[in-house]
Scaffold this motif. Structure first.
Motif, PDB file in Angstrom:
ATOM      1  N   ASP B 416     -34.202 -40.887  35.254  1.00 30.69           N
ATOM      2  CA  ASP B 416     -33.927 -41.073  33.636  1.00 30.69           C
ATOM      3  C   ASP B 416     -35.206 -41.863  33.010  1.00 30.69           C
ATOM      4  N   GLU B 417     -35.602 -43.075  33.703  1.00 31.96           N
ATOM      5  CA  GLU B 417     -36.512 -43.631  33.049  1.00 31.96           C
ATOM      6  C   GLU B 417     -37.614 -43.234  32.807  1.00 31.96           C
ATOM      7  N   SER B 418     -38.065 -42.223  34.155  1.00 29.41           N
ATOM      8  CA  SER B 418     -39.563 -41.451  34.083  1.00 29.41           C
ATOM      9  C   SER B 418     -39.608 -40.604  32.989  1.00 29.41           C
ATOM     10  N   SER B 419     -38.372 -39.825  32.750  1.00 26.27           N
ATOM     11  CA  SER B 419     -38.128 -38.714  32.058  1.00 26.27           C
ATOM     12  C   SER B 419     -38.482 -39.219  30.488  1.00 26.27           C
ATOM     13  N   ALA B 420     -37.670 -40.293  30.116  1.00 30.35           N
ATOM     14  CA  ALA B 420     -37.468 -40.907  28.789  1.00 30.35           C
ATOM     15  C   ALA B 420     -39.190 -41.401  28.607  1.00 30.35           C
ATOM     16  N   ALA B 421     -39.843 -41.993  29.554  1.00 30.71           N
ATOM     17  CA  ALA B 421     -41.287 -42.667  29.242  1.00 30.71           C
ATOM     18  C   ALA B 421     -42.173 -41.351  29.135  1.00 30.71           C
ATOM     19  N   LEU B 422     -41.871 -40.085  30.133  1.00 33.57           N
ATOM     20  CA  LEU B 422     -42.723 -39.187  29.753  1.00 33.57           C
ATOM     21  C   LEU B 422     -42.499 -38.613  28.112  1.00 33.57           C
ATOM     22  N   LEU B 423     -41.344 -38.464  27.896  1.00 31.45           N
ATOM     23  CA  LEU B 423     -41.202 -37.886  26.253  1.00 31.45           C
ATOM     24  C   LEU B 423     -41.919 -38.819  25.429  1.00 31.45           C
ATOM     25  N   ALA B 424     -41.810 -40.308  25.656  1.00 33.85           N
ATOM     26  CA  ALA B 424     -42.587 -41.270  24.833  1.00 33.85           C
ATOM     27  C   ALA B 424     -44.174 -40.921  24.815  1.00 33.85           C
ATOM     28  N   ARG B 425     -44.537 -40.642  25.998  1.00 39.77           N
ATOM     29  CA  ARG B 425     -45.914 -40.579  26.025  1.00 39.77           C
ATOM     30  C   ARG B 425     -46.281 -39.125  25.272  1.00 39.77           C
ATOM     31  N   LEU B 426     -45.474 -38.319  25.505  1.00 35.06           N
ATOM     32  CA  LEU B 426     -45.961 -36.874  25.076  1.00 35.06           C
ATOM     33  C   LEU B 426     -46.131 -36.853  23.417  1.00 35.06           C
ATOM     34  N   ASN B 427     -44.911 -37.553  23.073  1.00 33.03           N
ATOM     35  CA  ASN B 427     -44.776 -37.728  21.616  1.00 33.03           C
ATOM     36  C   ASN B 427     -45.962 -38.718  20.945  1.00 33.03           C
ATOM     37  N   ALA B 428     -46.393 -39.562  21.483  1.00 32.72           N
ATOM     38  CA  ALA B 428     -47.262 -40.464  21.085  1.00 32.72           C
ATOM     39  C   ALA B 428     -48.812 -39.692  21.190  1.00 32.72           C
ATOM     40  N   THR B 429     -48.960 -38.882  21.670  1.00 34.59           N
ATOM     41  CA  THR B 429     -50.166 -38.253  21.754  1.00 34.59           C
ATOM     42  C   THR B 429     -50.604 -37.559  20.137  1.00 34.59           C
ATOM     43  N   GLY B 430     -49.339 -37.204  19.496  1.00 29.70           N
ATOM     44  CA  GLY B 430     -49.491 -36.608  18.108  1.00 29.70           C
ATOM     45  C   GLY B 430     -49.848 -35.176  18.126  1.00 29.70           C
TER      46      GLY B 430
END
Lengths: 481, 481
Positions: B416-430
């Motif tokens: 879960d933590e990896s998945s949530a971190a991935l989502l945050a990184r993806l969305n931070a790219t804009g």
């Protein structure tokens, strides 16, 4: 691949649609106000099935003139005096166009921060414009939101009132005891509808007697409340009206809010049409006593030049409202919501999704400015007053109620049949359109001024028609005898 | 006098707004998908009060770029893969523009006959387009109407179900016994909200267990119903879903409708997002069993290129619906209504007023044609399938659920933590925007394809980003250990 309209094609067709609307407005005066076709005529002009292949846009636009406009009631027509006005204006149309073009879904702050923040600021602007009590501003515990209509505002207020009256049970267990909603006999039909939707049934609404001005009688309200309490019914909500739909009567807010405070009852004030009048300082006396209301709404889409749908709804305690309506599934969770630093308007309304309706308000408030909006309201009030003077001076007619805003209620002294016949003749001309009500059982004509295209000459003409056709109507009545 | 925008000025400014939108779409790809500003930043760019004098329109339009667009989530962006799509298209925007320009209020047939009749025909067109059961066509006792959203459709269905289950008491007396609404644990939050609004409370909803595909288990439904009946609770409504919000699971309609018929329970089918898929014959198997539903809805504003708000809602028996919701005050009485020859859509919905939303549907259905709409749906399904293939082939990831439509649910096996971190990184790219859900408690990313601007390259890019940033996320997880 689907052939999407590209930006250049959108530009070209968009200009054509804008021109079509400009032409429509320019030619409105020459159209009959209402459609002259029987039921089914419009549907019969449409094919029975959608086309297999895409059609070209020019053809679609051309069909507006053959299929749609001959079958419309033209609400923006200078001779439209029916119901209440449903104003719009150039800036509103263009604000809505921007909203449609952006295609933003503002259910949460996070799904369109500007959609939420511009709305919050616009509702604060409106609160200042109407000089509403400070408790409704978002800078304190209150705040405003756009609902689709006053009907939905009433429903949302009803639910918040039940949440409060239910003492913590309502959210989990629903309607487990008998609750009552009070309004005057002149309250809007949406109050009964809201009570029915909320599970109170039609018997959940008590229609309180009115005085000779058709305003709620506070003594009768108190009597009804105490009788209910004695019978084990829980008083939950009072809906007071500023400007009732039938005749624009004004309920006595100071006395009503005193009673609500005493019994701990939610007070919702419905000023759907007449609220706009409060942009003019000289008309704000109609809002006296609002400072203790729990919620208040008015419709910029009625008389404030902002196209439907745009009901402005305020609460004194937004936490109470959010608690009433919030449901939070995982797929809507987000950091901004959890920070508590933002408003999520989905929790202020029935639907989840929402359009960027604040744009049209922003465009209207800036394009007209405070002075322009006041001028519009004053024009309506003055033209209505002029019309009322003609009625008063003509012995064939009588005024049925005061006209504090831009609605005049009148009838022929000759009786209900004459008045109904007059209305039918007036509307059959296609030049003006009025609707009716009944006051104390008697058939009454309503003339509501407010279309932005309505000028002094149009109201003069309306009176000339009313005056001329009244004689014909009288004649018809005599013939029948 | 208020200075209203005249037709020539409207033409000039309207062209400018159309151009602004065309430029916005053309430049969308170069913008970040979501706003990068903290709460309050947009509001801080607006004056604290409305202007006294009107401002010129050029200035207002210019402020869109400085105040509004930097603060938006761009739902039409080619990299928008969040929630479900909220499609729009050129024809839809222009249909909505005509509606705003006409400013018609179609609460009754009489207040805008074309507004009602075009809507009835469009809903019949849609019913053919999706090959819905004949009982939903207006040529029989059924018929369709536009609601603002599937939430409101669910609410209206809940009320009609209570009216039926209440055996004649509900309209007058409201909720006087315990009723139950059933849906799966994956049912939309609006079902709980509708039950709360209708006075049933959160306990009025029973979340029925699902199978391994996250579809409602009919055996568990029957067990819940019989247990309720034994306990004196009245089963009122089952809401089955075609394409749940979390993972687009499909409830087994044949078994569910059999149970509903047996017990006389109203069956509402919510296909808010996935209903659009039925325009393609090869996807209609997802709607098997719909022929016994009492009501059905889907949102053209999600995946069928029609801007919000446009939920298409059908009932098999319109008389039952009208009886549920009608309230008729004198000021709305008219000859057409009393003739019984017309539909008054105010009695099919919560609010009284209504916009001419059928215009955008008419424009979309004609501009795309059946073939164009099918091509759009197929494109979404194919791109999602391609993305799912990449996920399946990459051992770092796993697919969480089937992807019958255009939504792919996936996660990192790392947790879960990896998945949530991935989502945050993806969305931070804009560059792209995805949202999340939880499936059986585990954090899951959702990628929903459907923006009209999304091409194959955009989904390729999305996968490249997901793949690249997954390693970074894994690294971050290791760092934390």
């Amino acid at each position: 691949m689907a052939t999407h309209m590209d930006a250049e094609e959108f530009r070209r067709q968009g200009h054509a649609v804008v021109d079509w609307i400009a032409d429509y407005w320019s030619g409105l005066r020459d159209r009959p106000v209402t459609a002259q076709e029987p039921p089914g005529a419009i549907a019969a002009r449409l094919p029975a099935a959608p086309p297999e292949q895409g059609e070209n846009f020019e053809q679609i636009l051309a069909d507006l003139d053959t299929v749609v406009t001959p079958g419309l009631t033209h609400w923006q027509h200078p001779g439209f005096f029916g119901y209440f006005p449903a104003n719009t204006s150039g800036p509103s149309v263009l604000g809505d166009l921007v909203s449609a073009g952006l295609g933003v879904q503002g259910m949460l702050w996070a799904t369109g921060p500007a959609c939420t923040e511009v709305e919050t600021v616009m509702l604060d602007w409106l609160a200042q414009l109407l000089d509403l009590p400070a408790r409704f501003r978002s800078t304190g515990p209150g705040g405003g939101v756009i609902q689709d209509s006053a009907s939905s505002a009433t429903l949302v207020a009803t639910l918040a009132a039940l949440h409060r009256a239910g003492g913590g049970d309502w959210r989990a267990q629903g309607v487990t005891r008998r609750y009552r909603v009070y309004t005057s006999t002149q309250g809007h039909s949406s109050i009964e509808k809201a009570a029915r939707i909320a599970g109170l049934g039609d018997e959940g609404v008590r229609a309180v007697e009115v005085d000779e001005l058709l305003a709620l009688d506070p003594v009768a309200l108190r009597t009804a409340i105490t009788a209910d309490q004695a019978a084990g019914v829980v008083p939950a909500l009072v809906v007071a009206t500023i400007g009732t739909t039938s005749t624009t009567a004004i309920d006595p807010l100071p006395a009503i809010s005193q009673i609500c405070r005493e019994y701990g009852i939610w007070l919702h004030v419905d000023a759907a049409y007449a609220g706009a009048a409060a942009v003019c300082p000289e008309l704000r006396h109609t809002h006296t006593g609002l400072e203790y209301a729990d919620s208040y709404c008015f419709d910029p889409h009625k008389w404030l030049l902002t196209g439907f749908d745009c009901d402005a709804f305020w609460v004194a305690d937004r936490a109470e409202l959010v608690e009433t309506l919030s449901v939070l599934p995982e797929y809507l969770r987000n950091a901004a919501t959890e920070s508590g630093a933002v408003l999520d308007y989905r929790d202020w309304q029935v639907p989840l999704g929402r359009r960027f309706r604040a744009l049209k308000l922003w465009f209207v408030l800036r394009s007209y400015g405070v002075e322009g909006l006041r001028a519009h309201i004053r024009s309506g009030v003055e033209l209505a007053a002029w019309f009322a003077d003609q009625v008063r001076a003509d012995e064939r007619f009588e005024l049925v109620a005061p006209h504090p805003f831009s609605l005049v209620c009148f009838r022929l002294r000759a009786g209900d049949e004459s008045s109904a016949a007059l209305l039918a003749r007036l509307n059959a001309t296609g030049r003006i359109y009025l609707t009716h009500t009944r006051v104390a059982g008697r058939y009454t004509l309503r003339l509501a001024v407010g279309s932005p295209l309505t000028r002094k000459e149009d109201v003069f003409d309306a009176w000339r028609l009313v005056s001329e056709l009244a004689d014909v109507a009288d004649q018809a009545d005599s013939d029948q005898l």
